[in-house]
Design a protein around this motif. Sequence first.
Motif, PDB file in Angstrom:
ATOM      1  N   ALA A   4       1.055  -1.517   0.279  1.00 47.82           N
ATOM      2  CA  ALA A   4      -0.030  -0.094  -0.423  1.00 47.82           C
ATOM      3  C   ALA A   4       0.910   1.326   0.334  1.00 47.82           C
ATOM      4  CB  ALA A   4      -0.751   0.296   1.102  1.00 47.82           C
ATOM      5  N   TYR A   5       1.951   1.141   0.946  1.00 54.01           N
ATOM      6  CA  TYR A   5       2.491   2.955   1.177  1.00 54.01           C
ATOM      7  C   TYR A   5       4.440   2.355   0.727  1.00 54.01           C
ATOM      8  CZ  TYR A   5      -1.599   3.979   3.159  1.00 54.01           C
ATOM      9  OH  TYR A   5      -2.939   3.543   4.064  1.00 54.01           O
ATOM     10  N   GLY A   6       5.148   0.878  -0.078  1.00 53.28           N
ATOM     11  CA  GLY A   6       5.978   1.024   0.018  1.00 53.28           C
ATOM     12  C   GLY A   6       6.330   1.558  -1.517  1.00 53.28           C
ATOM     13  N   VAL A   7       6.128   2.662  -0.998  1.00 51.78           N
ATOM     14  CA  VAL A   7       7.041   3.601  -2.597  1.00 51.78           C
ATOM     15  C   VAL A   7       8.407   4.042  -2.305  1.00 51.78           C
ATOM     16  CG1 VAL A   7       6.628   5.512  -4.308  1.00 51.78           C
ATOM     17  CG2 VAL A   7       4.525   4.503  -3.042  1.00 51.78           C
ATOM     18  N   LEU A   8       9.657   3.491  -3.235  1.00 50.45           N
ATOM     19  CA  LEU A   8      11.230   4.739  -3.400  1.00 50.45           C
ATOM     20  C   LEU A   8      11.033   5.550  -3.141  1.00 50.45           C
ATOM     21  CD1 LEU A   8      12.452   1.411  -5.461  1.00 50.45           C
ATOM     22  CD2 LEU A   8      13.135   1.338  -2.844  1.00 50.45           C
ATOM     23  N   PRO A   9      12.133   6.305  -2.630  1.00 49.26           N
ATOM     24  CA  PRO A   9      12.187   7.499  -2.779  1.00 49.26           C
ATOM     25  C   PRO A   9      11.983   8.378  -3.693  1.00 49.26           C
ATOM     26  CG  PRO A   9      14.147   6.867  -1.087  1.00 49.26           C
ATOM     27  CD  PRO A   9      12.674   5.439  -1.297  1.00 49.26           C
ATOM     28  N   LEU A  10      12.970   7.845  -4.354  1.00 45.93           N
ATOM     29  CA  LEU A  10      13.313   8.561  -5.694  1.00 45.93           C
ATOM     30  C   LEU A  10      11.902   7.972  -7.096  1.00 45.93           C
ATOM     31  CD1 LEU A  10      16.885   9.110  -5.213  1.00 45.93           C
ATOM     32  CD2 LEU A  10      15.120  10.378  -4.644  1.00 45.93           C
ATOM     33  N   GLN A  11      10.808   7.638  -6.446  1.00 43.93           N
ATOM     34  CA  GLN A  11      10.897   6.272  -7.225  1.00 43.93           C
ATOM     35  C   GLN A  11       9.669   7.918  -9.046  1.00 43.93           C
ATOM     36  OE1 GLN A  11       8.648   2.589  -6.814  1.00 43.93           O
ATOM     37  NE2 GLN A  11       6.446   3.458  -7.496  1.00 43.93           N
ATOM     38  N   ASP A  12       8.992   8.748  -8.481  1.00 49.07           N
ATOM     39  CA  ASP A  12       8.391   8.766  -8.629  1.00 49.07           C
ATOM     40  C   ASP A  12       8.875  10.690  -9.442  1.00 49.07           C
ATOM     41  OD1 ASP A  12       6.230   7.897  -7.502  1.00 49.07           O
ATOM     42  OD2 ASP A  12       5.390   9.495  -6.135  1.00 49.07           O
ATOM     43  N   PHE A  13      10.449  10.479  -9.656  1.00 47.95           N
ATOM     44  CA  PHE A  13      11.362  11.503 -10.193  1.00 47.95           C
ATOM     45  C   PHE A  13      11.922  10.885 -11.735  1.00 47.95           C
ATOM     46  CE2 PHE A  13      11.178  12.639  -5.686  1.00 47.95           C
ATOM     47  CZ  PHE A  13      10.369  13.492  -5.398  1.00 47.95           C
ATOM     48  N   GLY A  14      11.732   9.907 -12.019  1.00 48.06           N
ATOM     49  CA  GLY A  14      13.065   8.943 -13.100  1.00 48.06           C
ATOM     50  C   GLY A  14      14.149   9.182 -13.313  1.00 48.06           C
ATOM     51  N   LEU A  15      14.033   8.575 -11.517  1.00 49.26           N
ATOM     52  CA  LEU A  15      15.486   8.191 -10.811  1.00 49.26           C
ATOM     53  C   LEU A  15      15.885   6.647 -11.445  1.00 49.26           C
ATOM     54  CD1 LEU A  15      17.276  11.400  -9.518  1.00 49.26           C
ATOM     55  CD2 LEU A  15      17.052  10.660 -11.461  1.00 49.26           C
ATOM     56  N   ASP A 150      15.445   3.797  10.880  1.00 48.28           N
ATOM     57  CA  ASP A 150      15.668   4.863  11.993  1.00 48.28           C
ATOM     58  C   ASP A 150      14.596   5.201  13.277  1.00 48.28           C
ATOM     59  OD1 ASP A 150      12.989   6.917  12.084  1.00 48.28           O
ATOM     60  OD2 ASP A 150      13.301   6.428  10.124  1.00 48.28           O
ATOM     61  N   PRO A 151      14.951   5.390  14.574  1.00 48.18           N
ATOM     62  CA  PRO A 151      14.290   4.895  15.411  1.00 48.18           C
ATOM     63  C   PRO A 151      12.631   5.462  15.736  1.00 48.18           C
ATOM     64  CG  PRO A 151      16.297   5.689  15.990  1.00 48.18           C
ATOM     65  CD  PRO A 151      16.368   6.045  14.860  1.00 48.18           C
ATOM     66  N   ARG A 152      12.595   6.022  14.871  1.00 45.29           N
ATOM     67  CA  ARG A 152      10.996   6.963  14.744  1.00 45.29           C
ATOM     68  C   ARG A 152      10.197   6.163  14.085  1.00 45.29           C
ATOM     69  NH1 ARG A 152      11.057  12.716  12.624  1.00 45.29           N
ATOM     70  NH2 ARG A 152      12.432  12.235  11.123  1.00 45.29           N
ATOM     71  N   THR A 153      10.973   5.606  13.188  1.00 42.76           N
ATOM     72  CA  THR A 153      10.008   4.768  12.172  1.00 42.76           C
ATOM     73  C   THR A 153       9.599   3.383  12.928  1.00 42.76           C
ATOM     74  OG1 THR A 153      11.051   5.828  10.208  1.00 42.76           O
ATOM     75  CG2 THR A 153       9.793   3.487  10.237  1.00 42.76           C
ATOM     76  N   LEU A 154      11.112   2.913  13.853  1.00 42.58           N
ATOM     77  CA  LEU A 154      10.461   1.520  14.614  1.00 42.58           C
ATOM     78  C   LEU A 154       9.310   1.384  15.645  1.00 42.58           C
ATOM     79  CD1 LEU A 154      14.077   0.739  15.403  1.00 42.58           C
ATOM     80  CD2 LEU A 154      12.565  -0.767  13.860  1.00 42.58           C
ATOM     81  N   ASP A 155       8.795   2.793  15.813  1.00 40.06           N
ATOM     82  CA  ASP A 155       7.727   3.313  16.848  1.00 40.06           C
ATOM     83  C   ASP A 155       6.797   2.896  16.419  1.00 40.06           C
ATOM     84  OD1 ASP A 155       9.901   3.583  19.278  1.00 40.06           O
ATOM     85  OD2 ASP A 155       9.582   6.191  18.869  1.00 40.06           O
ATOM     86  N   THR A 156       6.299   3.264  15.324  1.00 40.26           N
ATOM     87  CA  THR A 156       5.643   3.224  14.588  1.00 40.26           C
ATOM     88  C   THR A 156       5.060   1.681  14.105  1.00 40.26           C
ATOM     89  OG1 THR A 156       6.024   5.368  13.306  1.00 40.26           O
ATOM     90  CG2 THR A 156       4.062   3.506  12.197  1.00 40.26           C
ATOM     91  N   LEU A 187       5.965   2.698   6.369  1.00 47.20           N
ATOM     92  CA  LEU A 187       5.501   3.154   7.898  1.00 47.20           C
ATOM     93  C   LEU A 187       6.298   4.600   7.599  1.00 47.20           C
ATOM     94  CD1 LEU A 187       8.455   0.205  10.058  1.00 47.20           C
ATOM     95  CD2 LEU A 187       5.582   0.967   9.959  1.00 47.20           C
ATOM     96  N   THR A 188       7.236   5.455   7.661  1.00 47.59           N
ATOM     97  CA  THR A 188       7.361   6.319   7.541  1.00 47.59           C
ATOM     98  C   THR A 188       5.716   7.427   7.275  1.00 47.59           C
ATOM     99  OG1 THR A 188       9.587   6.856   6.786  1.00 47.59           O
ATOM    100  CG2 THR A 188       8.633   8.836   6.860  1.00 47.59           C
ATOM    101  N   THR A 189       5.004   6.739   5.569  1.00 47.12           N
ATOM    102  CA  THR A 189       3.731   7.477   5.581  1.00 47.12           C
ATOM    103  C   THR A 189       3.175   7.162   6.388  1.00 47.12           C
ATOM    104  OG1 THR A 189       4.831   6.687   2.885  1.00 47.12           O
ATOM    105  CG2 THR A 189       2.678   7.864   3.231  1.00 47.12           C
ATOM    106  N   VAL A 190       3.129   5.594   7.004  1.00 46.08           N
ATOM    107  CA  VAL A 190       1.971   5.755   7.932  1.00 46.08           C
ATOM    108  C   VAL A 190       2.010   6.621   9.067  1.00 46.08           C
ATOM    109  CG1 VAL A 190       1.315   3.358   9.786  1.00 46.08           C
ATOM    110  CG2 VAL A 190       1.375   3.194   7.524  1.00 46.08           C
ATOM    111  N   ARG A 191       3.195   6.903   9.501  1.00 44.62           N
ATOM    112  CA  ARG A 191       3.558   7.426  10.602  1.00 44.62           C
ATOM    113  C   ARG A 191       3.241   9.254  10.484  1.00 44.62           C
ATOM    114  NH1 ARG A 191       8.363  10.904  11.465  1.00 44.62           N
ATOM    115  NH2 ARG A 191       9.412  10.131  10.031  1.00 44.62           N
ATOM    116  N   LEU A 192       3.891   9.714   8.709  1.00 44.79           N
ATOM    117  CA  LEU A 192       3.131  11.273   8.939  1.00 44.79           C
ATOM    118  C   LEU A 192       1.722  11.480   8.777  1.00 44.79           C
ATOM    119  CD1 LEU A 192       6.550  11.596   6.746  1.00 44.79           C
ATOM    120  CD2 LEU A 192       6.114  12.408   8.906  1.00 44.79           C
ATOM    121  N   ASP A 193       1.019  10.614   7.576  1.00 48.70           N
ATOM    122  CA  ASP A 193      -0.635  10.597   7.243  1.00 48.70           C
ATOM    123  C   ASP A 193      -0.625  10.042   8.910  1.00 48.70           C
ATOM    124  OD1 ASP A 193       0.710  11.509   5.319  1.00 48.70           O
ATOM    125  OD2 ASP A 193       0.444  10.327   3.495  1.00 48.70           O
TER     126      ASP A 193
END
Length: 200
Positions: A4-15, A150-156, A187-193
């Motif tokens: 659902a949310y596992g988009v690579l960080p540069l996936q949308d930028f054509g790299l 990262d620690p914050r994401t592990l909390d998520t 996990l970062t997306t889930v945390r931020l959203d």
Amino acid sequence: MISAYGVLPLQDFGLNENESTPETILALVLHAMLTSARISHELAYKSLKRLIEVGYHNLDTLKKSTWEARAEVLTKGGYTRYREKTATALGELADFVENAELENLLERADSSPVQVRKLIGEIKGIGKVGTDVFFDTAQGVWPILASFIDPRTLDTASNCGLGRDLNSLWKVVGKEPVEMCKLASALTTVRLDKKENEFE
């Protein structure tokens, strides 16, 4: 979650995130710099898109840019709160990359994650949070950095019922660095959203 949310960080930028090219690594550094600032992730994403559109993930292009041009690009991306500071940091980043030969960072660090963290931490505007973001994202192209979340994401992860044991999560993704990168991204997306309740 990855589906659902596992988009690579540069996936949308054509790299190409499957190759450790100087452009990809520099783009990941830019990503870490912008997303670790205290602004919304939507503005960070929009600003990163602008930086890549004008080619600032290319060292020569970044070196030739003026402070005014960098500030204007950041403004168009909505990155106004830290515009002046970040425009300066981008200029300093170009000097750092040229001197440090970022594409050879792993060799300079003797393939040691500890040394990579130390060298990335020398970049102005990155800091500890930015370095953590870089490790989350760069492990997909630099497997030596895996496994990392990262620690914050592990909390998520814990809040979502996945636990916060890194070794267990590493086994769940089949010890695949790209999948670990996708999990960190999800996990970062889930945390931020604030979508933890979807997985409780």
